[in-house]
Scaffold this active site. Structure first.
Site, PDB file in Angstrom:
ATOM      1  N   SER A 231       0.794  -1.224   0.000  1.00 38.95           N
ATOM      2  CA  SER A 231       0.000   0.000   0.000  1.00 38.95           C
ATOM      3  C   SER A 231       0.830   1.280   0.000  1.00 38.95           C
ATOM      4  CB  SER A 231      -0.946  -0.003   1.198  1.00 38.95           C
ATOM      5  OG  SER A 231      -0.242  -0.192   2.401  1.00 38.95           O
TER       6      SER A 231
ATOM      7  N   HIS B  23      -5.442  -3.370  -2.299  1.00 36.36           N
ATOM      8  CA  HIS B  23      -5.142  -2.414  -3.374  1.00 36.36           C
ATOM      9  C   HIS B  23      -5.136  -3.055  -4.755  1.00 36.36           C
ATOM     10  CE1 HIS B  23      -4.368   1.222  -1.067  1.00 36.36           C
ATOM     11  NE2 HIS B  23      -3.976   0.391  -0.120  1.00 36.36           N
TER      12      HIS B  23
ATOM     13  N   LYS C 222     -12.107   0.357  -1.250  1.00 34.64           N
ATOM     14  CA  LYS C 222     -11.178   1.125  -2.089  1.00 34.64           C
ATOM     15  C   LYS C 222     -11.764   1.193  -3.503  1.00 34.64           C
ATOM     16  CE  LYS C 222      -7.407  -0.151   0.996  1.00 34.64           C
ATOM     17  NZ  LYS C 222      -7.340   1.064   1.804  1.00 34.64           N
TER      18      LYS C 222
END
Ligand code: PMP
Length: 391
Positions: A180, A208, A239
């Protein structure tokens, strides 16, 4: 009220060192531009990779679910808080990830914590990459398992740790799929090969990579063609998916076990209808609008190359997570503050989130950014950096 002087001393020290940070409230919805302090600025700090936080289909799904089913669920999943829509989302996630089953947790953080803390015992060993996310580290801290940390993405060191770990009931290798803070991808094919050689299990945190890597955003396992060879895939719904939550995709056995033993799942109230319905809609958007992921990657390439041409150190990034490494903590925050003054929101990230001396302004472009916005951001990065002698 008296009693917290022991904490205030530490905060005062942070103020002296220039590392004390205030929260930055947005006054608009999330997007390629956001309003901060009454001013519109280019947003380069969100994890809203595909712009789904404000996608019309997700908004509609959320509103309709709230209207029909109310604002909350009133219970944990295992008592009275499982709605049909929770199970529908999990079936969709399992299909999407090509696994037998999936289970949604309140966040990506609690997913990692819940999985690690519930499946490992004192008879097991967990082998973790040195730069894994805090939620993995905390999950490991909650177990009685032996722990070994291998040097970041260093396969020789991982093999050493595996050799030293003979005799345990379970050996579990755990890694972020995309790291990340640096934006590099874990060498998953090599990790899987070592795991198969030493009879270990593999767990990947694809926070991610969900919605970013692999076909339609299925994650790193799919990206590397490793479907069926990674035992536990964790993803977030907060996300690229644009909403909130985390999930684990794995075998029916693991999911059934987590339903009975995963503590955040057992002891914390389930997601509101609006959240669940929006997440389900988001998976359909990933399947039906793959061009969003293409645009994300085109934007990421353009911006990364632009930063590199200007002479910035972007480290080892291979994904839309692109750090601009500054080094010094205070200078990094000055840089971020100046960027905000000029019209770019790009947060400085310092110790303890990254190692001391490795402070960086971390950027994440999204599919929503226009080329003009990205070019303007590059120009402002150059201007601010030159003023601060960073370039
Ligand atoms: N894992 C990684 C690698 C992350 O970057 C994050 C988000 N900071 C999480 C897990 C936690 O996800 P969530 O925000 O959904 O709790």
């Amino acid at each position: 009220m008296k009693g917290f002087e022991f904490l205030q001393t530490e905060l005062d020290e942070m103020k002296t060192q220039g590392t004390f940070r205030k929260l930055v409230p947005l006054q608009s919805e999330q997007g390629s531009k956001v309003t901060i302090n009454g001013k519109e600025v280019i947003q380069l700090s969100s994890n809203n990779y595909l712009g789904l936080t404000s996608h019309p289909r997700l908004r509609k799904a959320a509103v309709e679910a709230a209207e029909r089913y109310g604002a909350g669920t009133g219970s944990v999943r295992t008592i009275a808080g499982t709605f049909s829509m929770h199970e529908e989302l999990e079936i969709k996630l399992a299909e999407f990830k090509h696994t037998e089953a999936a289970l949604v947790f309140q966040s990506g953080f609690t997913t990692n914590q819940g999985v690690l803390s519930s499946i490992l015992t004192g008879e097991d060993v967990v082998i973790s990459d040195a730069l894994n996310h805090a939620s993995i580290i905390d999950g490991i801290r909650l177990t009685k398992a032996a722990r070994k940390v291998y040097k970041h993405v260093d396969m020789e060191d991982l093999e050493r740790a595996l050799k030293e770990s003979a005799g345990y009931r379970v050996r579990l290798i755990v890694t972020d799929g995309v790291f990340s803070m640096d934006g590099n991808i874990a060498p998953l094919p090599e990790i899987v090969e070592l795991a198969e050689k030493y009879d270990a299990l593999v767990m990947v945190d694809d926070a991610h990579a969900s919605g970013v890597l692999g076909k339609n955003g299925r994650g790193t396992v799919n990206h590397f063609g490793l479907d069926g060879r990674v035992h536990i895939q964790v993803g977030t719904l907060s996300k690229a998916i644009g909403v909130l939550g985390g999930y684990v995709a794995s075998t029916r056995t693991l999911i059934d076990y987590l339903i009975h033993k995963g503590r955040p799942f057992l002891f914390s109230t389930s997601h509101p209808p609006a959240v669940t319905a929006a997440c389900t809609e988001a998976i359909d958007v990933l399947l039906e609008e793959p061009e969003l992921i293409e645009t994300l990657w085109e934007n990421a390439r353009f911006f990364k190359e632009g930063l590199q041409k200007l002479g910035f150190d972007t480290g080892v990034s291979e994904t839309p997570v692109t750090p601009v490494i500054v080094g010094d903590e205070a200078k990094c925050h000055q840089f971020s503050d100046k960027l905000l003054e000029y019209g770019v929101f790009a947060q400085g990230i310092a110790f303890p989130t990254v190692a001391k001396g490795q402070a960086r302004v971390r950027t994440i472009v999204t599919a929503q950014h226009s080329r003009e916005e990205l070019q303007e951001a590059l120009d402002l990065f150059e201007k601010a950096a030159k003023e601060l002698d960073i370039l």
